[in-house]
Write a protein that holds these residues in place. Structure first.
Motif, short mmCIF file in Angstrom:
data_model
loop_
_atom_site.label_atom_id
_atom_site.label_comp_id
_atom_site.label_asym_id
_atom_site.label_seq_id
_atom_site.Cartn_x
_atom_site.Cartn_y
_atom_site.Cartn_z
N GLU A 37 0.86 -1.17 0.00
CA GLU A 37 0.00 0.00 0.00
C GLU A 37 0.89 1.22 0.00
O GLU A 37 2.11 1.13 0.21
CB GLU A 37 -0.95 0.00 1.19
CG GLU A 37 -0.28 0.18 2.55
CD GLU A 37 -1.30 0.27 3.67
OE1 GLU A 37 -2.33 -0.41 3.61
OE2 GLU A 37 -1.04 1.04 4.62
N SER A 38 0.28 2.39 -0.24
CA SER A 38 1.09 3.60 -0.39
C SER A 38 0.29 4.83 -0.05
O SER A 38 -0.94 4.87 -0.24
CB SER A 38 1.59 3.70 -1.85
OG SER A 38 2.32 4.90 -2.06
N TRP A 39 0.99 5.84 0.45
CA TRP A 39 0.42 7.17 0.48
C TRP A 39 0.36 7.69 -0.96
O TRP A 39 0.79 7.00 -1.90
CB TRP A 39 1.28 8.09 1.34
CG TRP A 39 1.39 7.65 2.78
CD1 TRP A 39 0.64 6.70 3.42
CD2 TRP A 39 2.33 8.15 3.75
NE1 TRP A 39 1.06 6.57 4.72
CE2 TRP A 39 2.08 7.44 4.95
CE3 TRP A 39 3.33 9.11 3.72
CZ2 TRP A 39 2.81 7.69 6.12
CZ3 TRP A 39 4.06 9.36 4.88
CH2 TRP A 39 3.80 8.66 6.06
N TRP A 40 -0.19 8.87 -1.14
CA TRP A 40 -0.26 9.45 -2.49
C TRP A 40 1.15 9.46 -3.09
O TRP A 40 2.08 10.02 -2.51
CB TRP A 40 -0.83 10.86 -2.41
CG TRP A 40 -1.03 11.54 -3.72
CD1 TRP A 40 -0.32 12.59 -4.23
CD2 TRP A 40 -2.04 11.25 -4.70
NE1 TRP A 40 -0.80 12.96 -5.46
CE2 TRP A 40 -1.86 12.16 -5.78
CE3 TRP A 40 -3.07 10.31 -4.78
CZ2 TRP A 40 -2.68 12.15 -6.90
CZ3 TRP A 40 -3.89 10.30 -5.89
CH2 TRP A 40 -3.69 11.22 -6.94
N PRO A 41 1.35 8.85 -4.25
CA PRO A 41 2.72 8.64 -4.75
C PRO A 41 3.35 9.84 -5.46
O PRO A 41 4.51 9.74 -5.87
CB PRO A 41 2.54 7.48 -5.76
CG PRO A 41 1.14 6.98 -5.59
CD PRO A 41 0.36 8.11 -5.03
N PHE A 42 2.59 10.90 -5.62
CA PHE A 42 3.04 11.99 -6.49
C PHE A 42 3.16 13.31 -5.72
O PHE A 42 2.45 13.52 -4.73
CB PHE A 42 2.05 12.16 -7.65
CG PHE A 42 1.65 10.86 -8.28
CD1 PHE A 42 2.55 10.15 -9.07
CD2 PHE A 42 0.39 10.32 -8.07
CE1 PHE A 42 2.18 8.93 -9.64
CE2 PHE A 42 0.01 9.11 -8.63
CZ PHE A 42 0.92 8.41 -9.42
N PRO A 43 3.99 14.22 -6.18
CA PRO A 43 4.17 15.49 -5.46
C PRO A 43 3.03 16.47 -5.64
O PRO A 43 2.91 17.43 -4.88
CB PRO A 43 5.48 16.05 -6.05
CG PRO A 43 5.57 15.44 -7.42
CD PRO A 43 4.97 14.07 -7.29
#
Length: 266
Positions: A37-43
């Protein structure tokens, strides 16, 4: 029953950070994880098609399942913790939701954490609550087409600014106000434990109303066993409630990640 009898996902926003982000999917697979799983992957809220394809490709190439993904939450490294309650950020959230759905369709991810956001002291808390409720309803409607779930997470007080959801009851009050079956509580053992909540009791109290579990110890947010939480009792509560969903390793490793995975056999 051991923790690794569950579907245990590695949160690659916190684990395997010794390698670049896109390489962490493979690092998790090499360590034995089949889910991530991941937090939002983009800046930003509006990633390019190439950025979206890169993440989806990394998931596929590693042979793992993406089981959880955060909505865009603002500038997390800069201290923001969501934008759902901020009316001036509504366009960003709407744009990011389209990107999230694109990634969900490409990967099969169906659980999405939408952080409430920090209150603006110059604005009415009641008005910000109304904005947040609308944002959660919109998110629920957006993921309905893919049979998704929007997760509501309490966060540790004193560490996340003026974030108003700090207990499981705060989160469930919001779930009830939104009134959508697409919403569920996210039980994060660190955040609840940090706030003085008996985690096992909270699990039992919210039986059938939580849709995801994240594991980290308190204090410190390290791997299970590095702090003071009663892991035997938390595991017992999860078994008693019949929880069979994903359990995420979302902690800050006290040593290189691979050296902190012994708790999976506990």
């Amino acid at each position: 029953m051991k923790w690794n009898d569950y579907d245990v996902s590695a949160n690659i926003s916190l684990l395997f950070t010794d390698v670049p982000y896109l390489e962490r999917f493979r690092a998790a697979a090499d360590a034995g994880f089949t889910s991530v799983e991941s937090w939002w992957p983009f800046p930003t809220a509006d990633p390019t098609a190439t950025e979206l394809d890169d993440v989806a490709g990394a998931v596929a190439d590693a042979g793992v399942r993406l089981t959880g993904l955060n909505f865009f939450a603002g500038d997390m490294p800069g201290g923001e913790r969501g934008i759902a309650c901020r009316p001036e950020r509504a366009n960003e959230l709407e744009t990011a939701t389209e990107a999230l759905l694109h990634l969900a369709r490409a990967t099969g991810c169906r659980a999405f954490n939408l952080l409430y956001g920090q209150l603006d002291p110059s604005e009415s808390e009641k008005q910000q609550r109304a904005v947040a409720v609308r944002a959660y309803r919109a998110a629920a409607e957006a993921v309905d087409e893919i049979d998704g779930t929007v997760l509501v997470e309490p966060l540790a007080h004193g560490l996340n600014g003026a974030y108003p959801l700090t207990t499981h009851r705060d989160a469930l009050d919001l779930v009830e106000e939104v009134g959508s079956p697409r919403l569920a509580l996210l039980v994060d053992t660190f955040h609840l434990g940090h706030n003085g909540v008996d985690v096992a009791a909270a699990v039992r109290e919210t039986r059938g109303r939580f849709g995801h579990v994240q594991l980290a110890d308190a204090p410190g947010r390290g791997e299970p066993g590095s702090g003071d939480l009663n892991w035997d009792e938390i595991a017992r509560a999860l078994r008693e409630t019949g929880y069979t969903g994903t359990v995420a390793a979302e902690y800050k490793p006290t040593r290189p990640t691979r050296q902190t995975l012994g708790w999976l056999e506990a």
